[in-house]
Design a protein around this motif. Structure first.
Motif, PDB file in Angstrom:
ATOM      1  N   THR A 129     -47.061  38.689  44.164  1.00  0.00           N
ATOM      2  CA  THR A 129     -48.269  39.800  44.961  1.00  0.00           C
ATOM      3  C   THR A 129     -47.714  41.145  44.678  1.00  0.00           C
ATOM      4  OG1 THR A 129     -47.675  40.006  47.054  1.00  0.00           O
ATOM      5  CG2 THR A 129     -48.753  38.014  46.623  1.00  0.00           C
ATOM      6  N   PHE A 130     -48.654  42.010  44.550  1.00  0.00           N
ATOM      7  CA  PHE A 130     -48.687  43.402  44.459  1.00  0.00           C
ATOM      8  C   PHE A 130     -49.339  44.240  45.867  1.00  0.00           C
ATOM      9  CE2 PHE A 130     -49.173  41.427  40.487  1.00  0.00           C
ATOM     10  CZ  PHE A 130     -47.989  41.908  39.825  1.00  0.00           C
ATOM     11  N   VAL A 131     -48.726  45.403  46.053  1.00  0.00           N
ATOM     12  CA  VAL A 131     -49.248  45.990  46.934  1.00  0.00           C
ATOM     13  C   VAL A 131     -50.238  46.653  46.974  1.00  0.00           C
ATOM     14  CG1 VAL A 131     -46.879  46.531  47.926  1.00  0.00           C
ATOM     15  CG2 VAL A 131     -47.890  48.271  46.496  1.00  0.00           C
ATOM     16  N   ASP A 132     -51.014  46.716  45.855  1.00  0.00           N
ATOM     17  CA  ASP A 132     -52.256  47.598  45.641  1.00  0.00           C
ATOM     18  C   ASP A 132     -53.077  47.051  44.103  1.00  0.00           C
ATOM     19  OD1 ASP A 132     -50.782  48.903  43.486  1.00  0.00           O
ATOM     20  OD2 ASP A 132     -50.582  50.568  44.851  1.00  0.00           O
ATOM     21  N   PRO A 137     -45.452  46.679  42.115  1.00  0.00           N
ATOM     22  CA  PRO A 137     -44.523  45.562  42.707  1.00  0.00           C
ATOM     23  C   PRO A 137     -43.878  45.894  44.100  1.00  0.00           C
ATOM     24  CG  PRO A 137     -43.375  46.763  40.999  1.00  0.00           C
ATOM     25  CD  PRO A 137     -44.679  47.398  41.014  1.00  0.00           C
ATOM     26  N   HIS A 138     -43.139  45.008  44.398  1.00  0.00           N
ATOM     27  CA  HIS A 138     -42.679  45.043  45.758  1.00  0.00           C
ATOM     28  C   HIS A 138     -41.372  43.964  45.585  1.00  0.00           C
ATOM     29  CE1 HIS A 138     -43.993  41.258  47.721  1.00  0.00           C
ATOM     30  NE2 HIS A 138     -45.247  41.672  47.241  1.00  0.00           N
ATOM     31  N   THR A 139     -40.423  43.926  46.569  1.00  0.00           N
ATOM     32  CA  THR A 139     -39.186  43.088  46.793  1.00  0.00           C
ATOM     33  C   THR A 139     -39.568  42.124  47.900  1.00  0.00           C
ATOM     34  OG1 THR A 139     -38.153  44.154  48.209  1.00  0.00           O
ATOM     35  CG2 THR A 139     -37.707  44.874  45.956  1.00  0.00           C
ATOM     36  N   GLU A 140     -38.876  41.142  48.140  1.00  0.00           N
ATOM     37  CA  GLU A 140     -38.859  40.362  49.233  1.00  0.00           C
ATOM     38  C   GLU A 140     -38.387  40.909  50.556  1.00  0.00           C
ATOM     39  OE1 GLU A 140     -36.988  36.478  48.607  1.00  0.00           O
ATOM     40  OE2 GLU A 140     -38.722  35.887  47.222  1.00  0.00           O
TER      41      GLU A 140
END
Length: 185
Positions: A129-132, A137-140
């Motif tokens: 998934t993505f934050v926006d 991107p993001h990490t776990e």
């Protein structure tokens, strides 16, 4: 039935991220640079949500162009997106599971402050998934705390998401969304 609708996107054009954003870790900036190149070269560059993939958290708050239904039971709050029929569960328990397995929506644990604010703590989000809507991107390591506050005598909900991910961002950040009640026949 009653739904909650957020502010619609102002444009349907391809989204281009701000690469000068100082909170991006270098790898996240590079990922967005590649996506920006596609956004400039493709006539219509679809985000994962536009391909009917789950959006995750906090992205859930940042695509509010369709009604969201809040269903309350004694043990959980269930959020349902009308458009894609996405369902998110917020469990009203004391703490997270000892071994949270990463998933599209992670594990969301909620509680009420006063009678008008639902506080939701989410961990265990996978990196699909993505934050926006820019596909940041993001990490776990992503940790999101949301606060849904009923306002205007029940005619509006303000949602505030506090986002922390030291793997993707140099500092925590906060996003806001406002929902308004809509009556549907």
């Amino acid at each position: 039935t009653t739904g909650w609708r957020g502010s619609p996107a102002s444009s349907r054009n391809n989204r281009v991220a701000d690469l000068s954003n100082p909170i991006l870790q270098p790898w996240a900036r590079e990922s967005l640079r590649k996506l920006n190149a596609l956004a400039f070269s493709e006539p219509l560059f679809l985000t994962p949500k536009e391909r009917c993939w789950p959006i995750g958290v906090p992205g859930w708050l940042l695509y509010p162009v369709t009604p969201v239904y809040f269903l309350q039971t004694p043990k959980e709050v269930v959020l349902v997106w009308q458009e894609d029929h996405m369902v998110r569960h917020i469990y009203l328990t004391d703490k997270h599971s000892p071994n949270v397995k990463p998933s599209w929506f992670g594990e969301s644990i909620g509680h009420y402050e006063n009678s008008d604010t639902l506080v939701v703590d989410t961990i265990g989000l996978n990196t699909k998934t993505f934050v926006d809507s820019y596909q940041t991107p993001h990490t776990e390591q992503l940790h999101v705390v949301e606060r849904y506050h009923m306002m205007e005598g029940g005619k509006a909900i303000e949602a505030v998401a506090h986002v922390e991910d030291p793997g993707a961002f140099t500092t925590p950040w906060t996003a806001y969304q406002r929902y308004r009640r809509v009556e549907q026949g």
